[in-house]
Motif scaffolding. Structure first.
Motif, PDB file in Angstrom:
ATOM      1  N   MET A   1      56.420  15.391   4.834  1.00  0.00           N
ATOM      2  CA  MET A   1      57.758  16.383   4.886  1.00  0.00           C
ATOM      3  C   MET A   1      58.420  16.386   3.437  1.00  0.00           C
ATOM      4  SD  MET A   1      57.497  17.089   8.105  1.00  0.00           S
ATOM      5  CE  MET A   1      58.730  17.903   8.644  1.00  0.00           C
ATOM      6  N   ASP A   2      58.377  15.352   2.646  1.00  0.00           N
ATOM      7  CA  ASP A   2      59.172  15.729   1.287  1.00  0.00           C
ATOM      8  C   ASP A   2      58.199  16.153   0.383  1.00  0.00           C
ATOM      9  OD1 ASP A   2      57.186  13.381   1.052  1.00  0.00           O
ATOM     10  OD2 ASP A   2      58.858  12.005   0.537  1.00  0.00           O
ATOM     11  N   GLY A   3      56.935  16.635   0.703  1.00  0.00           N
ATOM     12  CA  GLY A   3      55.881  17.408  -0.077  1.00  0.00           C
ATOM     13  C   GLY A   3      54.918  16.484  -0.707  1.00  0.00           C
ATOM     14  N   HIS A   4      54.909  15.343  -0.656  1.00  0.00           N
ATOM     15  CA  HIS A   4      53.922  14.500  -1.418  1.00  0.00           C
ATOM     16  C   HIS A   4      52.538  14.358  -0.595  1.00  0.00           C
ATOM     17  CE1 HIS A   4      57.949  11.711  -2.726  1.00  0.00           C
ATOM     18  NE2 HIS A   4      57.696  12.832  -3.317  1.00  0.00           N
ATOM     19  N   LEU A   5      51.757  13.842  -1.327  1.00  0.00           N
ATOM     20  CA  LEU A   5      50.160  14.088  -0.713  1.00  0.00           C
ATOM     21  C   LEU A   5      49.603  12.915  -0.852  1.00  0.00           C
ATOM     22  CD1 LEU A   5      47.674  15.617  -0.493  1.00  0.00           C
ATOM     23  CD2 LEU A   5      47.475  16.084  -2.980  1.00  0.00           C
ATOM     24  N   SER A   6      48.868  12.484   0.093  1.00  0.00           N
ATOM     25  CA  SER A   6      48.145  11.433   0.393  1.00  0.00           C
ATOM     26  C   SER A   6      46.818  11.656   0.462  1.00  0.00           C
ATOM     27  CB  SER A   6      48.698  10.198   1.115  1.00  0.00           C
ATOM     28  OG  SER A   6      48.405  10.450   2.450  1.00  0.00           O
ATOM     29  N   MET A   7      45.722  10.948   0.130  1.00  0.00           N
ATOM     30  CA  MET A   7      44.408  11.144   0.345  1.00  0.00           C
ATOM     31  C   MET A   7      43.749   9.745   0.555  1.00  0.00           C
ATOM     32  SD  MET A   7      43.411  13.732  -2.552  1.00  0.00           S
ATOM     33  CE  MET A   7      41.728  14.108  -1.892  1.00  0.00           C
ATOM     34  N   THR A   8      43.066   9.533   1.643  1.00  0.00           N
ATOM     35  CA  THR A   8      42.463   8.059   2.204  1.00  0.00           C
ATOM     36  C   THR A   8      40.952   8.336   2.448  1.00  0.00           C
ATOM     37  OG1 THR A   8      44.646   7.450   2.982  1.00  0.00           O
ATOM     38  CG2 THR A   8      42.822   6.220   3.559  1.00  0.00           C
ATOM     39  N   SER A   9      40.248   7.737   1.625  1.00  0.00           N
ATOM     40  CA  SER A   9      38.715   7.851   1.617  1.00  0.00           C
ATOM     41  C   SER A   9      38.265   6.513   2.341  1.00  0.00           C
ATOM     42  CB  SER A   9      38.116   8.030   0.392  1.00  0.00           C
ATOM     43  OG  SER A   9      38.284   9.217  -0.156  1.00  0.00           O
ATOM     44  N   ARG A  10      37.317   6.722   3.188  1.00  0.00           N
ATOM     45  CA  ARG A  10      36.785   5.419   3.959  1.00  0.00           C
ATOM     46  C   ARG A  10      35.296   5.628   3.842  1.00  0.00           C
ATOM     47  NH1 ARG A  10      39.244   4.679   9.695  1.00  0.00           N
ATOM     48  NH2 ARG A  10      39.325   7.082   9.694  1.00  0.00           N
ATOM     49  N   VAL A  11      34.561   4.704   3.273  1.00  0.00           N
ATOM     50  CA  VAL A  11      32.996   4.702   3.063  1.00  0.00           C
ATOM     51  C   VAL A  11      32.468   3.860   3.910  1.00  0.00           C
ATOM     52  CG1 VAL A  11      30.939   4.844   1.599  1.00  0.00           C
ATOM     53  CG2 VAL A  11      33.166   5.941   0.740  1.00  0.00           C
ATOM     54  N   ARG A  12      31.815   3.912   4.760  1.00  0.00           N
ATOM     55  CA  ARG A  12      30.947   2.710   5.753  1.00  0.00           C
ATOM     56  C   ARG A  12      29.683   2.831   5.538  1.00  0.00           C
ATOM     57  NH1 ARG A  12      31.682  -0.550   9.886  1.00  0.00           N
ATOM     58  NH2 ARG A  12      34.153   0.120  10.200  1.00  0.00           N
ATOM     59  N   ASN A  13      29.047   1.758   5.234  1.00  0.00           N
ATOM     60  CA  ASN A  13      27.398   1.431   5.317  1.00  0.00           C
ATOM     61  C   ASN A  13      27.009   1.533   6.504  1.00  0.00           C
ATOM     62  OD1 ASN A  13      24.974   0.708   4.631  1.00  0.00           O
ATOM     63  ND2 ASN A  13      25.506  -0.895   3.353  1.00  0.00           N
ATOM     64  N   VAL A  14      26.291   2.383   7.022  1.00  0.00           N
ATOM     65  CA  VAL A  14      25.450   2.236   8.259  1.00  0.00           C
ATOM     66  C   VAL A  14      23.836   2.323   7.727  1.00  0.00           C
ATOM     67  CG1 VAL A  14      27.221   3.716   9.739  1.00  0.00           C
ATOM     68  CG2 VAL A  14      25.186   5.143   8.370  1.00  0.00           C
ATOM     69  N   ASN A  15      23.621   1.622   6.831  1.00  0.00           N
ATOM     70  CA  ASN A  15      22.262   1.409   6.266  1.00  0.00           C
ATOM     71  C   ASN A  15      21.866  -0.003   6.814  1.00  0.00           C
ATOM     72  OD1 ASN A  15      20.767   2.844   4.812  1.00  0.00           O
ATOM     73  ND2 ASN A  15      21.011   1.875   2.842  1.00  0.00           N
ATOM     74  N   GLY A  16      20.744  -0.428   6.769  1.00  0.00           N
ATOM     75  CA  GLY A  16      20.208  -1.556   7.026  1.00  0.00           C
ATOM     76  C   GLY A  16      20.037  -2.516   5.798  1.00  0.00           C
ATOM     77  N   LYS A  17      20.623  -2.045   4.783  1.00  0.00           N
ATOM     78  CA  LYS A  17      20.616  -2.829   3.443  1.00  0.00           C
ATOM     79  C   LYS A  17      21.663  -2.658   2.618  1.00  0.00           C
ATOM     80  CE  LYS A  17      17.674   0.355   0.893  1.00  0.00           C
ATOM     81  NZ  LYS A  17      16.592   0.542   0.297  1.00  0.00           N
ATOM     82  N   PRO A  18      22.168  -3.491   1.767  1.00  0.00           N
ATOM     83  CA  PRO A  18      23.357  -3.211   0.959  1.00  0.00           C
ATOM     84  C   PRO A  18      23.379  -2.078   0.014  1.00  0.00           C
ATOM     85  CG  PRO A  18      23.062  -5.602   1.168  1.00  0.00           C
ATOM     86  CD  PRO A  18      21.876  -4.858   1.510  1.00  0.00           C
ATOM     87  N   PHE A  19      24.460  -1.255  -0.139  1.00  0.00           N
ATOM     88  CA  PHE A  19      24.275  -0.331  -1.500  1.00  0.00           C
ATOM     89  C   PHE A  19      25.644  -0.284  -2.330  1.00  0.00           C
ATOM     90  CE2 PHE A  19      25.574   2.371   2.409  1.00  0.00           C
ATOM     91  CZ  PHE A  19      27.102   2.754   1.754  1.00  0.00           C
ATOM     92  N   SER A  20      25.520   0.076  -3.498  1.00  0.00           N
ATOM     93  CA  SER A  20      26.729   0.055  -4.249  1.00  0.00           C
ATOM     94  C   SER A  20      26.890   1.682  -4.863  1.00  0.00           C
ATOM     95  CB  SER A  20      26.462  -0.679  -5.615  1.00  0.00           C
ATOM     96  OG  SER A  20      26.144  -1.948  -5.221  1.00  0.00           O
ATOM     97  N   PHE A  21      28.419   1.662  -5.147  1.00  0.00           N
ATOM     98  CA  PHE A  21      28.511   3.246  -5.587  1.00  0.00           C
ATOM     99  C   PHE A  21      29.901   2.996  -6.635  1.00  0.00           C
ATOM    100  CE2 PHE A  21      30.765   2.504  -1.548  1.00  0.00           C
ATOM    101  CZ  PHE A  21      32.059   2.790  -1.939  1.00  0.00           C
ATOM    102  N   SER A  22      29.974   3.841  -7.184  1.00  0.00           N
ATOM    103  CA  SER A  22      31.540   4.305  -7.886  1.00  0.00           C
ATOM    104  C   SER A  22      32.209   5.468  -7.353  1.00  0.00           C
ATOM    105  CB  SER A  22      31.106   4.315  -9.519  1.00  0.00           C
ATOM    106  OG  SER A  22      30.334   5.196 -10.013  1.00  0.00           O
ATOM    107  N   PHE A  23      33.537   5.640  -7.666  1.00  0.00           N
ATOM    108  CA  PHE A  23      34.290   6.645  -6.989  1.00  0.00           C
ATOM    109  C   PHE A  23      35.372   7.095  -7.943  1.00  0.00           C
ATOM    110  CE2 PHE A  23      37.822   7.930  -4.426  1.00  0.00           C
ATOM    111  CZ  PHE A  23      37.244   8.668  -3.565  1.00  0.00           C
ATOM    112  N   ALA A  24      35.665   8.132  -7.730  1.00  0.00           N
ATOM    113  CA  ALA A  24      36.919   8.618  -8.537  1.00  0.00           C
ATOM    114  C   ALA A  24      37.558   9.979  -7.700  1.00  0.00           C
ATOM    115  CB  ALA A  24      36.871   9.026  -9.917  1.00  0.00           C
ATOM    116  N   TYR A  25      38.946   9.827  -7.659  1.00  0.00           N
ATOM    117  CA  TYR A  25      39.665  11.103  -7.208  1.00  0.00           C
ATOM    118  C   TYR A  25      40.139  11.880  -8.467  1.00  0.00           C
ATOM    119  CZ  TYR A  25      40.930   9.266  -2.719  1.00  0.00           C
ATOM    120  OH  TYR A  25      40.891   8.813  -1.351  1.00  0.00           O
TER     121      TYR A  25
END
Length: 313
Positions: free
Chosen positions: A149-173
């Protein structure tokens, strides 16, 4: 008004519009006059305006708005990589794909400092066949964008692994802030930190200045950065406050004059009106085991510079 995937306070408003490529954009509004525009191309925030209608994000006058090219400006989502390496396109594929609106996302526990009352959009990205050829991992990427309401902005990212093995990643807004003049801007909160300098083959240095100011090209990844960073624009007497969770690094980038002239989607002099300060996870990639989920949160606010020190405590 009955769009099922846009959640709004009763005092908020929104509209769904088409861009010139026929792609949906969601415009979130609150009674103060602040607004946010989100494109389903890339799940990208392409505009964030304060209660006075002033644009707070930079977009190049030469930006290319046609998929699969990501737009130069706003807040592109860099996933599953930041930079240019391997078989993936630069900064990964998330910013070049069409996202879907999610009607009933799983619950998200957030403790925002911005109070209650907000307009929210929930987006979802899943891998395509082309993605799986270049990055063979099954995932669900949920993105929640909120305008308070005060004009501030939020962004929430959720990444889920639905793989059968681990994986890695990097990320940026990859946040393009609109500034009056880059030579009149400074960043506080990154003093004494180590950074990886992309202009020197990612060599590691330690920041020596009391604040970061700009006199030439800068392309750095500050590692282990604090949860709150301030970007002070002296001419506009405006301070951007960047709060982050789950994102240990901060990218600082301005291409300056020489590189700007070599970029087709950036005006020769536009480097003066932009500064990228990205909440990121780059130095140590995030690894998810099967069924694990990662959350990374960005909150942006714009305040009068005379008030900013209260928020840095």
């Amino acid at each position: 008004m009955g769009h099922p995937a846009v959640n709004l306070d009763k005092n908020s408003d929104f509209e769904v519009v088409k861009d010139w490529n026929g792609i949906d954009q969601i415009v979130l509004k609150v009674p103060s006059g602040a607004s946010v525009r989100v494109s389903l191309h890339g799940g990208q925030v392409v505009s964030w305006r304060n209660e006075k209608g002033e644009e707070l994000l930079f977009t190049s006058s030469k930006a290319i708005f046609k998929p699969p090219k990501a737009m130069r400006g706003g807040i592109p989502i860099c996933f599953p990589q930041f930079g240019n390496c391997g078989s993936l396109e630069q900064h990964g594929f998330a910013r070049n794909r069409i996202w879907s609106i999610e009607n009933d996302p799983p619950p998200l526990n957030t403790n925002s400092k911005f109070g209650s009352g907000k307009a929210t959009i929930n987006l979802l990205l899943k891998p395509t066949d082309d993605n799986l050829k270049s990055w063979p991992h099954c995932f669900e990427f949920r993105l929640r964008i909120c305008l308070f309401m005060d004009g501030h902005l939020s962004m929430t990212s959720r990444v889920r692994n639905v793989n059968g093995k681990p994986f890695s990643f990097s990320f940026a807004y990859h946040t393009y802030l609109s500034v009056s003049d880059i030579s009149e801007v400074r960043i506080e909160g990154l003093e004494t930190l180590d950074y990886l300098d992309n202009l020197s083959q990612r060599e590691r240095f330690t920041e020596q200045g009391d604040a970061i100011t700009f006199e030439s090209e800068v392309d750095r990844v500050y590692v282990g950065s604090p949860t709150v960073i301030a970007v002070l624009d002296h001419e506009k007497k405006r301070t951007f406050l960047i709060r982050k969770e789950g994102l240990p690094d901060t990218v600082v980038w301005n291409p300056w004059e020489k590189k700007s002239r070599s970029m087709l989607d950036l005006g020769d002099e536009e480097y003066k009106q932009m500064l990228c300060v990205d909440a990121a996870a780059i130095e140590k990639p995030i690894t998810l085991k099967p069924n694990e989920e990662w959350t990374g949160r960005l909150e942006l606010s714009s305040v009068l510079s005379t008030c900013c020190h209260d928020h840095l405590d």
